[in-house]
Design a protein around this motif. Structure first.
Motif, mmCIF file in Angstrom:
data_model
loop_
_atom_site.group_PDB
_atom_site.id
_atom_site.type_symbol
_atom_site.label_atom_id
_atom_site.label_comp_id
_atom_site.label_asym_id
_atom_site.label_seq_id
_atom_site.Cartn_x
_atom_site.Cartn_y
_atom_site.Cartn_z
ATOM 1 N N GLU A 59 7.021 3.235 0.925
ATOM 2 C CA GLU A 59 7.922 3.187 -0.225
ATOM 3 C C GLU A 59 8.887 2.032 0.000
ATOM 4 O OE1 GLU A 59 10.309 6.650 -1.214
ATOM 5 O OE2 GLU A 59 11.202 5.610 -2.929
ATOM 6 N N ASN A 115 10.510 1.994 -6.840
ATOM 7 C CA ASN A 115 11.321 2.822 -7.739
ATOM 8 C C ASN A 115 11.635 2.088 -9.031
ATOM 9 O OD1 ASN A 115 12.294 5.385 -6.139
ATOM 10 N ND2 ASN A 115 12.285 3.677 -4.701
ATOM 11 N N GLU A 147 7.299 4.739 -8.949
ATOM 12 C CA GLU A 147 7.965 6.044 -8.837
ATOM 13 C C GLU A 147 8.903 6.241 -10.014
ATOM 14 O OE1 GLU A 147 9.962 7.143 -5.296
ATOM 15 O OE2 GLU A 147 8.264 6.661 -3.993
ATOM 16 N N ASP A 177 8.820 11.363 -8.883
ATOM 17 C CA ASP A 177 9.697 11.438 -7.712
ATOM 18 C C ASP A 177 10.630 12.644 -7.796
ATOM 19 O OD1 ASP A 177 10.744 10.550 -5.327
ATOM 20 O OD2 ASP A 177 11.974 8.975 -6.193
ATOM 21 N N LYS A 198 5.890 13.635 -5.755
ATOM 22 C CA LYS A 198 6.663 13.703 -4.516
ATOM 23 C C LYS A 198 7.568 14.927 -4.540
ATOM 24 C CE LYS A 198 7.584 9.776 -2.537
ATOM 25 N NZ LYS A 198 8.172 8.443 -2.201
ATOM 26 N N GLU A 236 8.627 14.701 0.691
ATOM 27 C CA GLU A 236 9.697 13.772 1.075
ATOM 28 C C GLU A 236 10.642 14.411 2.084
ATOM 29 O OE1 GLU A 236 11.555 12.836 -2.895
ATOM 30 O OE2 GLU A 236 11.113 10.814 -2.181
HETATM 31 MG MG MG Z 1 11.115 8.255 -3.401
#
Ligand code: MG
Ligand code: C2E
Ligand code: MG
Ligand code: MG
Length: 277
Positions: A59, A115, A147, A177, A198, A236
Motif C-alpha cells: 500500500e 488511496n 482504495e 478500505d 480491507k 489491516e
Molecule cells: Mg488502507
C-alpha cells in the motif's frame, strides 16, 4: 467567504494539525509549497500472504517531508488538504510518484494499492486521467488497486460505480478500505466491482483480546460474504502473532500490519528482509 473562514478557524484548533503549525491558512500555503518543491514521498507497506508471509503487494501511504517539522503522517495534514481542495493535486502527485517508483525499481509480481479521497472519485475525468497516467508510466494496470472508503460510495454511489466499472475494464482494481466502520456496508457490497476488501484494524485488534466473540463473529461473517462474492480479503493492522493466527484460522488470505512490516521508503523493500518472515 465569511462562512469559509469560519470553517477554517474551527480547524485551527483541530488536534489533527501538525505540531508547531497553528494556522490552517499557513498550512495551506505550506502544502502548496510542498507540491512545488516535491516534499511528498510515498512510503510502502507490504501486504502479505498470511500463510507464509510472502509479500504480494504494497500500500502506498503518503508522507510529507517537511523542511522544519520532519516526516509528517497523513493524520497531521490530510484534513487541511481535503478542506482546501488541495487533496486532488496531492493525490495525483502521490499516484504518479508511487507508480514511477514501482515501475523503476521493478518490484516484481506485486500489486500496489493507492488511496483515493472521496472528493476525487466523483470527479468526472478521474478514471480517464488515471488511465492516461498509467499508460504514460508503462505500468501494467492490473497491478494497481484503488482504495476507496465507504464514505465515498455513500455520497454518490452511481457515479462511483460507473468510475470503478471503467477502471475495471482496463484492469485497474478497487478495494473497499476500512471495511466495517461505515454504514450499510452489506447492502451495496454485491453491486460494486470490487477486487478486494480491507477489514478495518479496529476488528483485527480485538481478535486476541479476551471475550472477543463479537469481533470474531463479525470478521468471520465479512470473510464468508466476501468469499461468496469472489472478493479477496486483506486484514489491516495486524500487530500480534495471535491476531495473525486467528485470521488464518478463519481463512483470511492476506494481511497488513506492523507484525508483517511497517511503511517504509521503497528502497527498504528491494532487499529481502527478516522483518517479513
Ligand atoms: Mg488502507
Ligand atoms: P488507511 O488507508 O486505512 O491506511 C492504513 C493505516 O494504518 C496507515 O496509516 C498505516 O501506517 C497504518 N497501519 C499499518 N499497520 C498498522 C498496524 O499494525 N497498527 C496500526 N495501529 N496502524 C497500522 P497512515 O500511513 O498514517 O495513513 C492514514 C490514512 O491516511 C490512511 O488510512 C488513508 O486513509 C490516508 N492516506 C494515506 N495516504 C494517502 C494518500 O496518498 N491520499 C489520500 N487521499 N489518503 C491517504
Ligand atoms: Mg487506505
Ligand atoms: Mg484502512
Amino acid at each position: 467567504r465569511a462562512k469559509e473562514l469560519g470553517r477554517k478557524r474551527y480547524v485551527v484548533f483541530d488536534e489533527t494539525l501538525a505540531k508547531g503549525m497553528v494556522d490552517v491558512l499557513a498550512m495551506e500555503g505550506e502544502l502548496r509549497q510542498a507540491l512545488q518543491h516535491d516534499q511528498f514521498q510515498p512510503h510502502f507497506q507490504p501486504i502479505c500472504r498470511l500463510g507464509d508471509g510472502r509479500i504480494v503487494g504494497y500500500e502506498a501511504l503518503i508522507r510529507w517531508n517537511h523542511p522544519q517539522h520532519g516526516l509528517l503522517k497523513p493524520c497531521e495534514f490530510l484534513k487541511v488538504a481535503e478542506d482546501s481542495g488541495l487533496i486532488e493535486a496531492i493525490d495525483w502527485r502521490m499516484f504518479e510518484l508511487s507508480c514511477s517508483l514501482l515501475s523503476r525499481h521493478g518490484v516484481k509480481d506485486t500489486f500496489m494499492t493507492f488511496n483515493v479521497s472521496a472528493l476525487h472519485l466523483r470527479h468526472p475525468n478521474f478514471d480517464a486521467r488515471l488511465i492516461r497516467m498509467v499508460e504514460a508510466i508503462g505500468l501494467p494496470p492490473s497491478r494497481l488497486v484503488a482504495e476507496v472508503t465507504e464514505g465515498a460510495l455513500l455520497d454518490d454511489p452511481e457515479i462511483v460505480r460507473a468510475t470503478l466499472d471503467r477502471l475495471r475494464e482496463v484492469g485497474v482494481g478497487a478495494a473497499l478500505d476500512d471495511f466495517g466502520t461505515g454504514y450499510s456496508s452489506l447492502s451495496y457490497l454485491h453491486s460494486l466491482p470490487l477486487r478486494m476488501l480491507k477489514i478495518d484494524k479496529a476488528f483485527v485488534h480485538e481478535l486476541d483480546k479476551a471475550g472477543n466473540t463479537n469481533s470474531t463473529t463479525v470478521v468471520a461473517a465479512i470473510l464468508a460474504l466476501a468469499h461468496a462474492l469472489n472478493i479477496q480479503v486483506i486484514a489491516e493492522g495486524i500487530e500480534t502473532q495471535a491476531q495473525r493466527d486467528a485470521l488464518m484460522a478463519m481463512g483470511c488470505e492476506m494481511g497488513q500490519g506492523y507484525l508483517l512490516g511497517h511503511p517504509a521508503p521503497i528502497e527498504y523493500w528491494l532487499e529481502p528482509h527478516s522483518q517479513t518472515a
